[in-house]
Design an enzyme around this catalytic site. Structure first.
Site, PDB file in Angstrom:
ATOM      1  NE  ARG A  21      -3.942  -1.966   0.108  1.00 58.71           N
ATOM      2  CZ  ARG A  21      -3.788  -3.230  -0.302  1.00 58.71           C
ATOM      3  NH1 ARG A  21      -2.679  -3.619  -0.900  1.00 58.71           N
ATOM      4  NH2 ARG A  21      -4.764  -4.102  -0.140  1.00 58.71           N
ATOM      5  CD  GLU A  46      -5.346   0.798   2.292  1.00 54.34           C
ATOM      6  OE1 GLU A  46      -5.227  -0.174   3.062  1.00 54.34           O
ATOM      7  OE2 GLU A  46      -5.978   0.744   1.228  1.00 54.34           O
ATOM      8  CB  SER A 105      -8.592  -0.840   4.145  1.00 49.62           C
ATOM      9  OG  SER A 105      -9.079  -2.032   3.613  1.00 49.62           O
TER      10      SER A 105
HETATM   11  C1  LIG Z   1     -15.138   0.468  -1.100  1.00 46.63           C
HETATM   12  C2  LIG Z   1     -13.663   0.639  -1.357  1.00 46.63           C
HETATM   13  C3  LIG Z   1     -12.868  -0.479  -1.537  1.00 46.63           C
HETATM   14  C4  LIG Z   1     -11.491  -0.346  -1.774  1.00 46.63           C
HETATM   15  N1  LIG Z   1     -10.747  -1.470  -1.945  1.00 46.63           N
HETATM   16  C5  LIG Z   1      -9.420  -1.364  -2.166  1.00 46.63           C
HETATM   17  C6  LIG Z   1      -8.623  -2.538  -2.346  1.00 46.63           C
HETATM   18  O1  LIG Z   1      -9.114  -3.662  -2.342  1.00 46.63           O
HETATM   19  N2  LIG Z   1      -7.297  -2.378  -2.539  1.00 46.63           N
HETATM   20  C7  LIG Z   1      -6.711  -1.143  -2.588  1.00 46.63           C
HETATM   21  O2  LIG Z   1      -5.487  -1.081  -2.772  1.00 46.63           O
HETATM   22  N3  LIG Z   1      -7.444  -0.019  -2.428  1.00 46.63           N
HETATM   23  C8  LIG Z   1      -8.769  -0.092  -2.221  1.00 46.63           C
HETATM   24  N4  LIG Z   1      -9.520   1.039  -2.040  1.00 46.63           N
HETATM   25  C9  LIG Z   1      -8.858   2.355  -2.070  1.00 46.63           C
HETATM   26  C10 LIG Z   1      -8.920   3.072  -3.442  1.00 46.63           C
HETATM   27  O3  LIG Z   1      -9.886   2.486  -4.255  1.00 46.63           O
HETATM   28  C11 LIG Z   1      -7.576   3.047  -4.179  1.00 46.63           C
HETATM   29  O4  LIG Z   1      -6.557   3.570  -3.372  1.00 46.63           O
HETATM   30  C12 LIG Z   1      -7.624   3.835  -5.494  1.00 46.63           C
HETATM   31  O5  LIG Z   1      -6.441   3.618  -6.227  1.00 46.63           O
HETATM   32  C13 LIG Z   1      -7.811   5.340  -5.279  1.00 46.63           C
HETATM   33  O6  LIG Z   1      -8.061   5.919  -6.548  1.00 46.63           O
HETATM   34  P1  LIG Z   1      -8.750   7.331  -6.673  1.00 46.63           P
HETATM   35  O7  LIG Z   1      -8.738   7.706  -8.117  1.00 46.63           O
HETATM   36  O8  LIG Z   1     -10.052   7.337  -6.019  1.00 46.63           O
HETATM   37  O9  LIG Z   1      -7.703   8.243  -5.887  1.00 46.63           O
HETATM   38  P2  LIG Z   1      -8.033   9.460  -4.908  1.00 46.63           P
HETATM   39  O10 LIG Z   1      -8.674   8.948  -3.684  1.00 46.63           O
HETATM   40  O11 LIG Z   1      -8.732  10.540  -5.652  1.00 46.63           O
HETATM   41  O12 LIG Z   1      -6.567   9.944  -4.565  1.00 46.63           O
HETATM   42  C14 LIG Z   1      -5.730   9.166  -3.748  1.00 46.63           C
HETATM   43  C15 LIG Z   1      -4.374   9.856  -3.632  1.00 46.63           C
HETATM   44  O13 LIG Z   1      -3.737   9.851  -4.894  1.00 46.63           O
HETATM   45  C16 LIG Z   1      -3.447  11.177  -5.339  1.00 46.63           C
HETATM   46  N5  LIG Z   1      -3.710  11.168  -6.790  1.00 46.63           N
HETATM   47  C17 LIG Z   1      -4.860  10.813  -7.416  1.00 46.63           C
HETATM   48  N6  LIG Z   1      -4.697  10.861  -8.752  1.00 46.63           N
HETATM   49  C18 LIG Z   1      -3.417  11.262  -8.970  1.00 46.63           C
HETATM   50  C19 LIG Z   1      -2.643  11.508 -10.143  1.00 46.63           C
HETATM   51  N7  LIG Z   1      -3.145  11.366 -11.373  1.00 46.63           N
HETATM   52  N8  LIG Z   1      -1.360  11.916  -9.992  1.00 46.63           N
HETATM   53  C20 LIG Z   1      -0.827  12.085  -8.755  1.00 46.63           C
HETATM   54  N9  LIG Z   1      -1.513  11.872  -7.609  1.00 46.63           N
HETATM   55  C21 LIG Z   1      -2.792  11.462  -7.722  1.00 46.63           C
HETATM   56  C22 LIG Z   1      -4.376  12.080  -4.553  1.00 46.63           C
HETATM   57  O14 LIG Z   1      -3.812  13.358  -4.388  1.00 46.63           O
HETATM   58  C23 LIG Z   1      -4.490  11.334  -3.235  1.00 46.63           C
HETATM   59  O15 LIG Z   1      -3.393  11.637  -2.399  1.00 46.63           O
HETATM   60  C24 LIG Z   1     -10.903   0.943  -1.823  1.00 46.63           C
HETATM   61  C25 LIG Z   1     -11.712   2.075  -1.651  1.00 46.63           C
HETATM   62  C26 LIG Z   1     -13.078   1.927  -1.427  1.00 46.63           C
HETATM   63  C27 LIG Z   1     -13.925   3.155  -1.262  1.00 46.63           C
END
Ligand SMILES: Cc1cc2nc3c(=O)[nH]c(=O)nc-3n(C[C@H](O)[C@H](O)[C@H](O)COP(=O)(O)OP(=O)(O)OC[C@H]3O[C@@H](n4cnc5c(N)ncnc54)[C@H](O)[C@@H]3O)c2cc1C
Length: 333
Positions: free
Chosen positions: A161, A329, A233
């Site tokens: 992570r 996380e 998480s």
């Molecule tokens: C119901 C649920 C289940 C999940 N299950 C998992 C799982 O099984 N495994 C897992 O690993 N994660 C899981 N996650 C967490 C999440 O889905 C991941 O971390 C995902 O990759 C986040 O993507 P996002 O586009 O929503 O990022 P955001 O939440 O919008 O951003 C996350 C971080 O990345 C940065 N960021 C976003 N885009 C960029 C970019 N293009 N360039 C630079 N920085 C950037 C943001 O500034 C922030 O700090 C889960 C979340 C939820 C709500």
């Protein structure tokens, strides 16, 4: 288009209602560069789908959302295919595309919310597979120089992570595309995760079946952010040395653990939280999910700071009870 004074309620899966002074959606690398050179003055930050963040306050700057899409095959051999994917693609759409084309490597990561651009940030992982196993490189804009750079896998410091983008380069680059190396048939299917292994008994070992089972496990276990706000998480599973594990086992003989490396073991944070009686706990509209103690939820009107206060309380109790430090996380913004 730059919008002013926008609520981010629909831009984060916790459903936290805070505002950003400006919201900028970006559809190409050129547009990103132009906007940063001419239109975006003052502080800015990047969001994807907001599924790994907890928003705690209004933001007096520009919130940039990468919306550039596209899945391009760059090269292929008999065994593998190299693809380049725009940061704004929805992660699960990429998984569906790979399944349709019968390319393997990301089927265990089906239904993880979020964008492709954010996937390397915390090296998304689930059911025995991490993004790093298929990641080839990514392209990102370095904010200090406004130059695009390629980051090859070896330089990304992927671990559980985390990656260089969540640590040293946090807030310093904007990822615009990611290259993945996927496999063609014959596929190497990974069903090392116990529950998945059981569900696959009697089923044909195809990547489509693996993805279908992963989706059904996820739907049965994790709260759907469309129905109840959450960020997946909230805490990472702590990793301890063998010495610490043995000490914990003396006190809690039933403690579950997984071998991480020769001398390191991962403990399920959900179990640790459940054991201290916090599963299902609710304070106002902030709560800990009834079925999954690792997931903090917003029952409707919780503020980011209320969810954070509950998370800090859990951290403190865990430290007092087990002498273990839990790390978040989710990213606090
Ligand atoms: C119901 C649920 C289940 C999940 N299950 C998992 C799982 O099984 N495994 C897992 O690993 N994660 C899981 N996650 C967490 C999440 O889905 C991941 O971390 C995902 O990759 C986040 O993507 P996002 O586009 O929503 O990022 P955001 O939440 O919008 O951003 C996350 C971080 O990345 C940065 N960021 C976003 N885009 C960029 C970019 N293009 N360039 C630079 N920085 C950037 C943001 O500034 C922030 O700090 C889960 C979340 C939820 C709500």
């Amino acid at each position: 288009m730059i919008k002013e004074n926008v609520s981010l309620k629909n831009h984060n899966t916790f459903g936290i209602d805070v505002k950003t002074k400006f919201l900028v959606e970006i559809f190409s690398e050129d547009e990103l560069l132009k906007k940063l050179k001419s239109r975006i003055k003052g502080p800015f930050r990047v969001l994807g789908s907001g599924s790994n963040i907890l928003l705690t306050k209004n933001y007096d700057g520009h919130t940039i959302i990468m919306k550039n899409k596209g899945i391009e095959v760059q090269e292929q051999t008999k065994k593998e295919v190299l693809i380049k994917v725009g940061a704004g693609e929805v992660w699960h759409d990429l998984v569906l595309w790979a399944l349709k084309n019968d390319y393997s490597g990301i089927e265990n990561l089906a239904l993880i919310p979020g964008s492709v651009g954010a996937a390397p940030i915390q090296n998304i992982g689930a059911y025995g597979v991490e993004l790093s196993s298929v990641f080839k490189s990514c392209r990102a804009l370095e904010i200090s120089s406004l130059k695009f750079k390629n980051y090859e896998k070896e330089s990304c410091k992927f671990k559980y992570r985390s990656s260089i983008f969540k640590e040293e380069l946090k807030g310093k680059v904007i990822i615009t595309s990611v290259c993945f190396l996927l496999r063609k048939k014959p596929h190497k299917i990974n069903v090392s995760y116990g529950e998945l292994q059981k569900l696959m008994i009697g089923k044909e070992n195809t990547i489509q079946n693996v993805a279908a089972e992963v989706i059904s496990i996820r739907k049965s276990k994790l709260p759907d952010p469309e129905k109840i706000g959450n960020g997946g998480s909230f805490f990472k599973n702590p990793i301890v040395t063998q010495k610490k594990l043995l000490a914990l086992k003396k006190e809690f003989p039933e403690i579950p653990y997984y071998k991480e490396s020769k001398n390191h073991f991962k403990l399920p944070a959900g179990w640790l939280i459940e054991k201290i009686g916090y599963k299902g706990k609710r304070k106002g509209d902030a709560g800990i999910h009834k079925k999954q103690a690792l997931v903090l939820v917003n029952y409707g009107g919780a503020k980011g700071l209320e969810i954070l206060a509950l998370a800090e309380e859990v951290k403190e109790k865990i430290f007092n009870f087990y002498g273990l430090r839990l790390d978040f996380e989710v990213n606090l913004l």
